[in-house]
Enzyme design. Sequence first.
Site, PDB file in Angstrom:
ATOM      1  N   HIS A  22      -7.099   1.600   3.461  1.00 46.94           N
ATOM      2  CA  HIS A  22      -8.260   0.759   3.175  1.00 46.94           C
ATOM      3  C   HIS A  22      -9.221   0.846   4.361  1.00 46.94           C
ATOM      4  O   HIS A  22      -8.886   1.446   5.387  1.00 46.94           O
ATOM      5  CB  HIS A  22      -7.855  -0.695   2.891  1.00 46.94           C
ATOM      6  CG  HIS A  22      -6.892  -1.278   3.892  1.00 46.94           C
ATOM      7  ND1 HIS A  22      -6.342  -2.528   3.758  1.00 46.94           N
ATOM      8  CD2 HIS A  22      -6.391  -0.788   5.056  1.00 46.94           C
ATOM      9  CE1 HIS A  22      -5.540  -2.779   4.767  1.00 46.94           C
ATOM     10  NE2 HIS A  22      -5.558  -1.742   5.572  1.00 46.94           N
ATOM     11  N   ALA A  65     -14.171 -11.912   5.366  1.00 41.19           N
ATOM     12  CA  ALA A  65     -14.080 -10.461   5.185  1.00 41.19           C
ATOM     13  C   ALA A  65     -13.995 -10.176   3.702  1.00 41.19           C
ATOM     14  O   ALA A  65     -13.595 -11.041   2.918  1.00 41.19           O
ATOM     15  CB  ALA A  65     -12.848  -9.916   5.902  1.00 41.19           C
ATOM     16  N   GLN A 108     -14.304   2.653  -0.208  1.00 43.22           N
ATOM     17  CA  GLN A 108     -14.389   1.191  -0.141  1.00 43.22           C
ATOM     18  C   GLN A 108     -15.588   0.786   0.697  1.00 43.22           C
ATOM     19  O   GLN A 108     -16.118   1.570   1.491  1.00 43.22           O
ATOM     20  CB  GLN A 108     -13.135   0.604   0.519  1.00 43.22           C
ATOM     21  CG  GLN A 108     -11.905   0.644  -0.359  1.00 43.22           C
ATOM     22  CD  GLN A 108     -10.757  -0.164   0.243  1.00 43.22           C
ATOM     23  OE1 GLN A 108     -10.629  -0.264   1.459  1.00 43.22           O
ATOM     24  NE2 GLN A 108      -9.935  -0.740  -0.623  1.00 43.22           N
ATOM     25  N   TRP A 119       0.842  -1.196   0.000  1.00 50.06           N
ATOM     26  CA  TRP A 119       0.000   0.000   0.000  1.00 50.06           C
ATOM     27  C   TRP A 119       0.876   1.244   0.000  1.00 50.06           C
ATOM     28  O   TRP A 119       1.715   1.421   0.885  1.00 50.06           O
ATOM     29  CB  TRP A 119      -0.901   0.002   1.243  1.00 50.06           C
ATOM     30  CG  TRP A 119      -2.000  -0.986   1.111  1.00 50.06           C
ATOM     31  CD1 TRP A 119      -3.201  -0.790   0.501  1.00 50.06           C
ATOM     32  CD2 TRP A 119      -2.011  -2.330   1.597  1.00 50.06           C
ATOM     33  NE1 TRP A 119      -3.953  -1.929   0.568  1.00 50.06           N
ATOM     34  CE2 TRP A 119      -3.260  -2.899   1.226  1.00 50.06           C
ATOM     35  CE3 TRP A 119      -1.087  -3.115   2.290  1.00 50.06           C
ATOM     36  CZ2 TRP A 119      -3.611  -4.202   1.543  1.00 50.06           C
ATOM     37  CZ3 TRP A 119      -1.424  -4.417   2.607  1.00 50.06           C
ATOM     38  CH2 TRP A 119      -2.684  -4.950   2.221  1.00 50.06           C
ATOM     39  N   ARG A 139      -4.520   6.620  -1.013  1.00 54.85           N
ATOM     40  CA  ARG A 139      -3.267   5.990  -1.464  1.00 54.85           C
ATOM     41  C   ARG A 139      -2.387   7.053  -2.079  1.00 54.85           C
ATOM     42  O   ARG A 139      -2.872   7.931  -2.806  1.00 54.85           O
ATOM     43  CB  ARG A 139      -3.545   4.919  -2.537  1.00 54.85           C
ATOM     44  CG  ARG A 139      -4.512   3.839  -2.109  1.00 54.85           C
ATOM     45  CD  ARG A 139      -3.843   2.586  -1.606  1.00 54.85           C
ATOM     46  NE  ARG A 139      -4.826   1.709  -0.972  1.00 54.85           N
ATOM     47  CZ  ARG A 139      -5.396   0.657  -1.571  1.00 54.85           C
ATOM     48  NH1 ARG A 139      -5.068   0.347  -2.809  1.00 54.85           N
ATOM     49  NH2 ARG A 139      -6.277  -0.089  -0.911  1.00 54.85           N
ATOM     50  N   VAL A 191      -6.191 -12.458   5.396  1.00 55.21           N
ATOM     51  CA  VAL A 191      -7.124 -13.559   5.126  1.00 55.21           C
ATOM     52  C   VAL A 191      -6.371 -14.820   4.705  1.00 55.21           C
ATOM     53  O   VAL A 191      -5.278 -14.741   4.142  1.00 55.21           O
ATOM     54  CB  VAL A 191      -8.157 -13.187   4.026  1.00 55.21           C
ATOM     55  CG1 VAL A 191      -9.247 -12.299   4.595  1.00 55.21           C
ATOM     56  CG2 VAL A 191      -7.480 -12.525   2.845  1.00 55.21           C
TER      57      VAL A 191
HETATM   58  N1  DAH Z   1      -8.121  -4.084   2.112  1.00 54.93           N
HETATM   59  C1  DAH Z   1      -7.861  -4.633   0.796  1.00 54.93           C
HETATM   60  C2  DAH Z   1      -7.371  -3.512  -0.105  1.00 54.93           C
HETATM   61  O1  DAH Z   1      -7.744  -2.426   0.054  1.00 54.93           O
HETATM   62  C3  DAH Z   1      -9.112  -5.231   0.207  1.00 54.93           C
HETATM   63  C4  DAH Z   1      -9.512  -6.474   0.943  1.00 54.93           C
HETATM   64  C5  DAH Z   1      -9.060  -7.698   0.511  1.00 54.93           C
HETATM   65  C6  DAH Z   1     -10.313  -6.404   2.056  1.00 54.93           C
HETATM   66  C7  DAH Z   1      -9.406  -8.844   1.165  1.00 54.93           C
HETATM   67  C8  DAH Z   1     -10.691  -7.555   2.725  1.00 54.93           C
HETATM   68  C9  DAH Z   1     -10.229  -8.779   2.272  1.00 54.93           C
HETATM   69  O2  DAH Z   1     -11.471  -7.526   3.803  1.00 54.93           O
HETATM   70  O3  DAH Z   1     -10.602  -9.888   2.915  1.00 54.93           O
HETATM   71  O4  DAH Z   1      -6.594  -3.798  -0.995  1.00 54.93           O
END
Ligand code: DAH
Length: 354
Positions: free
Chosen positions: A180, A317, A220, A163, A206, A263
């Site tokens: 995020h 998630a 998001q 990120w 970002r 995850v």
């Molecule tokens: N937070 C990640 C992003 O912004 C997106 C994301 C991916 C959120 C997998 C989640 C997950 O909750 O399980 O790139």
Amino acid sequence: MTNATTTFDTTLADLRDRALAALAVADDPEAMAAWERAYLGAKGELTGLLRGLGALSAAERPGAGRAANAVKQELTAAFAARNEAVASVSLEAQLAADAIDVTLPGRAPILGAEHPVTRMVAELGEIFALMGFQTVYGPEVETGHYNFDLLNIPSDHPARDVWDTMIVQSEREEIVLRTHTSPMQARTMEQTEPPVRVIVPGRAYRYEAQDASHEWMFHQLEGLAVDERITLADLKGVLTELARQLFGPQRKVRFRCDFFPFVEPGVDFAVDCAICGGGGCRVCKQTGWLEMGGAGMVHPRVLRGVGYDPDRYTGFAFGLGIERMIMMKYGVDDVRAFAGNDLRFLRRMARLAA
Ligand code: DAH
């Protein structure tokens, strides 16, 4: 009669005639006021003449005084009568000028509309509420602890560089603009016992160059469900339902393996393109699929980090790009339009959503 009284009488008679003639042609309030100043006012002609009475002899004075007073009364009365007439005419004129024509068409009020992101957030909130998810909001200025550490992204881990982060402060404590909405996973779990079912709409930031598909600020939608016996099948069911609610009942969902530190397993998921029906078009870039976001089963380390027992609880998630979903739904091809404040875009979106 002496010369002095004759002169006085002539002057008085002349003054009277001129005053009455001038009064007859004064036809608005300003002219009336000017006339009053000129003849009856403290510096007016008649007042001046009355002051001049002192220059007459004691014998002449009473007669001249009476005559002058008679003229004063006459002029005062004439002024009062004329003034009333002029005032009522001018009032009528003003009323006529100010009259409101109630038959004229009204001016239409300018109505604003909800921003497309606001609308989509509301729509998502309704879809998920029906599946038992509560909407919660979190801070946009975050600590590294929530934005990274509790999501299994330690400082020495290369994934932290995935990120491109906008850093607010790094000396005493790492403070960032959240990259995020995922930090709300840990914040929510810290504050509640399972079962948990929340969605988190909000802004993310970002450090990124802008182009048609990248913005440094975007929105998001995070989702989190934790309970006993939650499986990947639940995740698949929820996201399939979302895709069908948003894009139509025939939609198919595709999951492929992907990596996110928080995850395990992680997936990316996509919906078959509703615009071409999967055949390939401009919106899906000829792939037949629209990428909606990342998801997965909450990593045991994340559960342990917030004090949950990973042997008892499991969860899923997901994180979706809100602008992306709107772009997919309405065929918008430049993400910069959302924060661009171009009324033509906003009006078009309002029409499409109506
Ligand atoms: N937070 C990640 C992003 O912004 C997106 C994301 C991916 C959120 C997998 C989640 C997950 O909750 O399980 O790139």
